[in-house]
Design an enzyme around this catalytic site. Structure first.
Site, PDB file in Angstrom:
ATOM      1  N   ASP A   1       0.885  -1.168   0.000  1.00  0.00           N
ATOM      2  CA  ASP A   1       0.000   0.000   0.000  1.00  0.00           C
ATOM      3  C   ASP A   1       0.919   1.213   0.000  1.00  0.00           C
ATOM      4  O   ASP A   1       1.544   1.530   1.014  1.00  0.00           O
ATOM      5  CB  ASP A   1      -0.886  -0.034   1.261  1.00  0.00           C
TER       6      ASP A   1
ATOM      7  N   LYS B   1       3.064  11.155  -3.608  1.00  0.00           N
ATOM      8  CA  LYS B   1       2.057  10.448  -4.411  1.00  0.00           C
ATOM      9  C   LYS B   1       1.216  11.421  -5.247  1.00  0.00           C
ATOM     10  O   LYS B   1       0.752  11.075  -6.333  1.00  0.00           O
ATOM     11  CB  LYS B   1       1.152   9.656  -3.463  1.00  0.00           C
TER      12      LYS B   1
ATOM     13  N   GLU C   1      -7.116   0.715  -4.629  1.00  0.00           N
ATOM     14  CA  GLU C   1      -7.129   0.599  -3.165  1.00  0.00           C
ATOM     15  C   GLU C   1      -8.462   0.073  -2.605  1.00  0.00           C
ATOM     16  O   GLU C   1      -8.447  -0.843  -1.772  1.00  0.00           O
ATOM     17  CB  GLU C   1      -6.773   1.954  -2.538  1.00  0.00           C
TER      18      GLU C   1
HETATM   19 MG    MG Z   1      -4.389   4.986   2.168  1.00  0.00          MG
END
Ligand code: MG
Ligand code: ADP
Length: 618
Positions: free
Chosen positions: A9, A68, A168
């Site tokens: 992740d 990100k 996700e």
């Molecule tokens: Mg997250």
């Protein structure tokens, strides 16, 4: 022995690595037992560090956080983010955003992410006693090609092959669906909401889970919709509380210290009704204050309202499967479960509001910090053979199509189609003797190319010259399971082929995606009319061309009345073409269509005469 693949992740605020074996998925902690790795990288004379050490580092050097947000983006894309980023951005090759570390040094977002990934990879290799070379990496569901590609590139730089990029929410649901939590839910189809509130972003996704048809079969997850806010997260609460503390202490405390104190108070208030804050002030001494949960909740009200508006959008976009309960009594019909993901969903007010809105007690059996990483590990386990039977399906966020003559876009794959997706369509040429055809690929909801985003173009060359309309061009779009688009074209008569892997220079911001969606709704009627007129102009020109040619050639074989009828229809259609070409809005598309149909019908006899005459020729 199954191949070793980990699940990662790669978060805006925190990152994790997990692995799956016979015992199920588990997160791999660092040597001090901490599961999270802060997504922070520090560059200094002493070297490059990642995680807690980087976050806590002070003095000379540069600290990079929230990288990100920059992955696969151009400086223009991230203009809105600049105010939130504690470092400068410059433009690199291909319109990419680069991070300015010092006046003389810049670094790409991929390189920074690679430092985080390498740290996780080293952690996993050490814990598992074998070198880790492959990973399943998660990205937000709305990440486009460029952002996914940048994530893959970061992995490559870290010595990892990103064998699959997974959304996700899908990963969170996978962790959930495979019974990492509650076993009793397995065995029936269900619709699930994933509410992911992290440090800087909110993502709300609605997923449909279809259980295996038979034991050991395939489990499907399909993302029905996603909505969110790229600037809504725990950081906002920290800043609001810090502003209050700074105001009250007379501005004498350092901002950084106030934000850190605010975050720690916020986290304690998730568990307790009150928390004490102590801040050293510049003049010496200390500012002290007790913050109650009620006060914090007051500060969070506007923030919560925005979060709930995202839920509303996600539910609306999920389609008819979900129903808002009438009368505003709260609750969403047709929803089976709500999953909480992300550190900020520990906040009790967030849990209460989510529960009220969806009318369901949120599912929290899976730790909100770990769900995404655990799901990635499950997917990794499926790919490596450690876990039997599960397949993930994500959706395409914006429609994909090719530009047509006249500036319209023919959509091949519609928004919200599940991946992997494939579509083909036949096209032809509009000009005689064309030996090359240019194909432009577009993404977006509007009907006209100018209003969509161009992803790339390619040429199909070396066609033998043929009259307009004769070449049979088959265009195929293929979106693979990771969301990467491959376009290929095949001219059937000549056998010529060309293809293109679409990796755009820079991606779409989520705001752009939302804007494009909103615009497409606002302009839908106008766009459709325009598309229709443009297509009618192109097709009518082709009709006029061949009918005109035959009319001249065979006029003496036709009776005068029929020839006059055709002349009249040709003139009428030519009038529509001229006006439609000059200004699409000035023509009545229905009347245009009728004129074209009338000529088409009337010309059947002309066509027959043409055939008969050509048969007579030696
Ligand atoms: Mg997250
Ligand atoms: P991301 O997905 O953006 O990487 P995370 O899911 O790790 O982020 O969430 C980080 C956020 O969660 C931070 O804003 C942090 O302050 C917040 N957070 C962590 N623990 C708690 C807690 N106990 N109560 C409230 N907020 C928390």
């Amino acid at each position: 022995m199954p191949e070793l693949i980990v699940g990662i992740d790669l978060g805006t605020t925190n990152s994790l690595v997990a692995v799956c074996d016979e015992g199920g998925p588990r997160v791999i902690p660092d040597d001090r037992g901490r599961p999270l790795l802060p997504s922070v990288v520090r560059y200094s004379a002493g070297g490059v560090t990642a995680g807690y050490a980087a976050r806590e580092g002070t003095g000379e050097g540069a600290t990079v956080s929230s990288v990100k947000r920059l992955m696969g983006r151009s400086p223009a894309d991230v203009r809105a983010d600049l105010a939130f980023l504690p470092y400068g951005i410059v433009e690199g090759p291909n319109q990419t955003a680069r991070i300015k570390l010092s006046p003389s040094q810049t670094v790409s977002p991929q390189e920074v992410s690679a430092v985080i990934l390498r740290s996780l990879r080293d952690r996993a290799s050490a814990a598992l006693g074998a070198e880790v070379r492959k990973a399943v990496i998660t990205v937000p569901a709305y990440f486009d090609d460029a952002q996914r590609q940048a994530t893959r590139d970061a992995a490559r730089l870290a010595g990892l092959d990103a064998v699959r990029i997974v959304a996700e929410p899908t990963a969170a649901a996978l962790a959930y669906g495979l019974g990492v939590g509650d076993e009793s839910r397995r065995g029936r189809a269900e619709t699930v909401a994933v509410f992911d509130l992290g440090g800087g972003t909110l993502d709300v996704s609605i997923l449909r889970r279809t259980p295996p048809g038979a034991p050991g079969g395939t489990e499907f997850f399909q993302v029905l919709s996603t909505a969110g806010d790229t600037h809504l997260g725990g950081d906002d609460v920290d800043h609001a509380l810090a502003a209050l503390l700074l105001r009250e202490s007379g501005g004498a405390a350092a901002t950084g210290a106030a934000v850190a104190a605010a975050e720690s108070a916020k986290c304690r208030l998730s568990e307790f009704d009150a928390a004490e804050v102590r801040l050293p002030i510049a003049s010496g001494g200390e500012y002290r204050r007790t913050v109650t949960r009620g006060e914090l909740e007051g500060l969070m009200e506007p923030w919560i309202a925005r979060a709930m508006a995202c839920c509303e959008r996600a539910v609306r976009d999920a389609g008819p499967r979900l129903r808002r309960t009438a009368g505003g009594a709260g609750g969403v019909g047709g929803l089976d479960a709500v999953i909480l993901v992300g550190g900020s969903t520990r906040i009790p007010l967030v849990r209460r509001r989510v529960q009220e809105y969806f009318g369901l007690v949120p599912y929290t059996a899976i730790h909100p910090d770990l769900a995404v990483a655990l799901g990635a590990a499950v997917q990794a386990g499926v790919l490596s053979g450690a876990v039997k039977g599960a397949l993930l399906l994500d959706v395409i966020p914006l429609s994909l199509g090719v530009g047509t003559v006249g500036g319209a876009v023919a959509k091949l794959i519609l928004r919200n189609s599940t991946v992997p997706a494939r579509a083909t369509e036949m096209f032809s040429t509009s000009v005689d003797g064309q030996t090359s055809i240019k194909l432009s690929v577009y993404q977006g909801e509007r009907e006209m190319a100018a209003d969509c985003r161009r992803l790339g173009e390619f040429h199909l060359r070396g066609l033998p010259p043929m009259p307009a309309g004769i070449p049979q061009l088959e265009v195929e779009f293929l979106v693979d399971a990771s969301g990467v688009l491959q376009v290929s074209a095949h001219e059937r008569r000549s056998g010529r082929r060309a293809s293109l892997q679409v990796v755009p220079n820079h991606g779409l911001t989520r705001d752009e995606v939302s804007r494009m969606e909103a615009e497409s709704l606002a302009h839908a009627r106008e766009d459709l009319t325009r598309h229709r007129v443009v297509d009618l102009v192109v097709n009518a020109k082709l009709d006029l061309k061949w009918i005109g040619e035959r009319l001249e050639r065979f006029r003496d074989k036709l009776d005068a009345a029929y020839a006059a009828e055709l002349d009249g229809l040709v003139a009428s259609l030519r009038g529509f073409v001229l006006r439609g070409d000059a200004d699409w809005a000035s023509v009545d598309s229905d009347a245009f269509h009728r004129a074209k149909e009338a000529l088409d019908r009337a010309s059947v006899r002309l066509q027959e005469v043409g055939i008969t005459e050509s048969l007579k020729q030696p």
